[in-house]
Design an enzyme around this catalytic site. Sequence first.
Site, short mmCIF file in Angstrom:
data_model
loop_
_atom_site.label_atom_id
_atom_site.label_comp_id
_atom_site.label_asym_id
_atom_site.label_seq_id
_atom_site.Cartn_x
_atom_site.Cartn_y
_atom_site.Cartn_z
N ALA A 125 48.23 47.55 -2.53
CA ALA A 125 48.18 46.42 -1.71
C ALA A 125 48.01 47.18 -0.34
O ALA A 125 47.36 46.15 0.27
CB ALA A 125 49.30 45.57 -1.87
N ALA A 126 48.35 47.92 -0.11
CA ALA A 126 48.55 48.24 1.60
C ALA A 126 46.96 48.64 1.85
O ALA A 126 46.28 49.19 0.97
CB ALA A 126 49.20 49.60 1.76
N PRO A 127 46.83 48.25 3.19
CA PRO A 127 47.60 47.62 4.00
C PRO A 127 47.57 46.03 4.17
O PRO A 127 48.22 45.47 4.78
CB PRO A 127 46.64 47.98 5.55
CG PRO A 127 45.24 48.06 5.07
CD PRO A 127 45.43 48.47 3.66
N GLY A 129 45.10 43.23 3.26
CA GLY A 129 43.97 42.42 3.91
C GLY A 129 43.75 41.50 2.75
O GLY A 129 43.80 40.31 2.80
N LYS A 130 43.65 41.90 1.28
CA LYS A 130 43.39 41.21 0.10
C LYS A 130 44.65 40.55 -0.49
O LYS A 130 44.49 39.27 -0.88
CB LYS A 130 42.86 42.15 -1.10
CG LYS A 130 41.75 42.79 -0.49
CD LYS A 130 40.83 43.49 -1.48
CE LYS A 130 39.80 44.32 -1.12
NZ LYS A 130 40.42 45.60 -0.48
N ASP A 186 43.22 47.37 -6.55
CA ASP A 186 42.34 48.00 -5.55
C ASP A 186 42.50 49.26 -5.51
O ASP A 186 43.26 49.88 -4.57
CB ASP A 186 42.41 47.24 -4.38
CG ASP A 186 41.49 47.30 -3.47
OD1 ASP A 186 40.36 48.01 -3.46
OD2 ASP A 186 41.81 47.12 -2.07
N CYS A 239 35.96 51.50 -3.22
CA CYS A 239 35.14 51.48 -2.14
C CYS A 239 34.41 52.55 -1.89
O CYS A 239 34.33 53.47 -1.19
CB CYS A 239 35.73 51.13 -0.67
SG CYS A 239 37.22 52.45 -0.29
C1 LIG Z 1 41.97 51.09 -1.36
S1 LIG Z 1 43.61 51.01 -0.66
C2 LIG Z 1 44.20 49.46 -0.82
C3 LIG Z 1 43.80 48.49 0.05
C4 LIG Z 1 44.14 47.08 0.09
N1 LIG Z 1 44.14 46.34 -1.47
C5 LIG Z 1 43.76 46.13 1.05
O1 LIG Z 1 42.87 45.23 0.89
O2 LIG Z 1 44.33 46.17 2.10
C6 LIG Z 1 44.41 51.95 -1.89
C7 LIG Z 1 45.83 51.92 -2.01
O3 LIG Z 1 46.68 52.50 -3.02
C8 LIG Z 1 47.68 53.07 -2.77
N2 LIG Z 1 47.99 53.96 -4.02
C9 LIG Z 1 47.34 55.31 -4.29
N3 LIG Z 1 47.90 55.53 -5.41
C10 LIG Z 1 48.93 54.73 -5.98
C11 LIG Z 1 49.30 54.62 -7.07
N4 LIG Z 1 49.49 55.50 -7.93
N5 LIG Z 1 50.15 53.56 -7.10
C12 LIG Z 1 50.25 52.41 -6.16
N6 LIG Z 1 49.43 52.56 -5.30
C13 LIG Z 1 48.54 53.72 -4.91
C14 LIG Z 1 47.34 53.85 -1.38
O4 LIG Z 1 48.44 54.06 -0.64
C15 LIG Z 1 46.64 52.63 -0.71
O5 LIG Z 1 47.36 51.87 -0.06
#
Ligand SMILES: C[S@@+](CC[C@H](N)C(=O)[O-])C[C@H]1O[C@@H](n2cnc3c(N)ncnc32)[C@H](O)[C@@H]1O
Length: 302
Positions: A125-127, A129-130, A186, A239
Amino acid sequence: MPKGPTHGRLAIEFSPPAWLVKLWGSELGWDTTRELLAANQNAAPTCLRVPLDQNRESVIESLLEQNIAARAGEFSSRAIRLDGPLGAVRADPNFANLIPQSEASLLVAELMAAKSGEAIADLCAAPGGKTELLREGVGPGGLVVATDKAPSGLLRLQGRGLSPLARCDAAHPPFPAESFDAVLVDAPCSGLGTLRGHPEIRWRREPRDLAKLARKQGDILNGGASLVRSGGRMVYATCTFVREENEAVVQRFLAEHPEFCLEPANEILEAGMHAGVTRNGFLETSPLGGGLDGFFAARLRR
Ligand SMILES: C[S@@+](CC[C@H](N)C(=O)[O-])C[C@H]1O[C@@H](n2cnc3c(N)ncnc32)[C@H](O)[C@@H]1O
């Protein structure tokens, strides 16, 4: 120089790593690869999200009154594109509720089509936006649980006032099976669809990363699937432009999970807004199609 585009010529002209030119050349064709490399030399347009309770045309009018060049986004009814930098908007407290968010990102959230009262898990979910858009969709009677693996990501979600939050590896989410109406994955990805904003990514990535990422994406998709109730849905998004991280992950998932099927993205996105961004049932955005970042998303129904 030989006639016609080759990976050697393109590598000299645009200086991307040779492996990436070869990969895109084989997946997209040389002409499209050349156009994409050229488009990636430009800055991405600044995009703002209009609050749910505001009229986009009135907001654009207010921006224009302040001499801030702005126009409606072509693909999302919530998007405003600025023709200049963000600074003038940020300097005016009247526009503090306009959140910078790429139009492609808005489309991924729209593909989720969150409904009032639903329970949704936003697994990477981070940061956030969605997550914010999903929360608007489910309303006060609904629930959006946002999770991320990175502690820094959790802090960013917290800073935006998003809750409930959980820190977890999305491949093994700590929730009961089939407990959500919808799940957003995501996924972490190579990010090669965002080279206009993050040109350094092309040098950070190595070809061997792609298979590693695809395995991780498949594991996270399996983790997400376990949470989807019967009749519920899941959106897988990245992305990036790389087939190995996009269609291939989804096709493998569908082969292993006959209880899920692909729901064509063009049937979900607002009429008139999906033209040029859907193909084979997927959402696929690109700097070449209306100047969007390169996002991919698939909507899967259980
Ligand atoms: C593409 S970003 C998400 C962007 C977010 N959905 C938004 O719209 O702001 C991918 C996120 O996945 C997290 N991530 C990476 N590996 C992960 C895992 N195994 N489990 C959960 N989160 C993970 C990262 O820390 C990152 O914040």
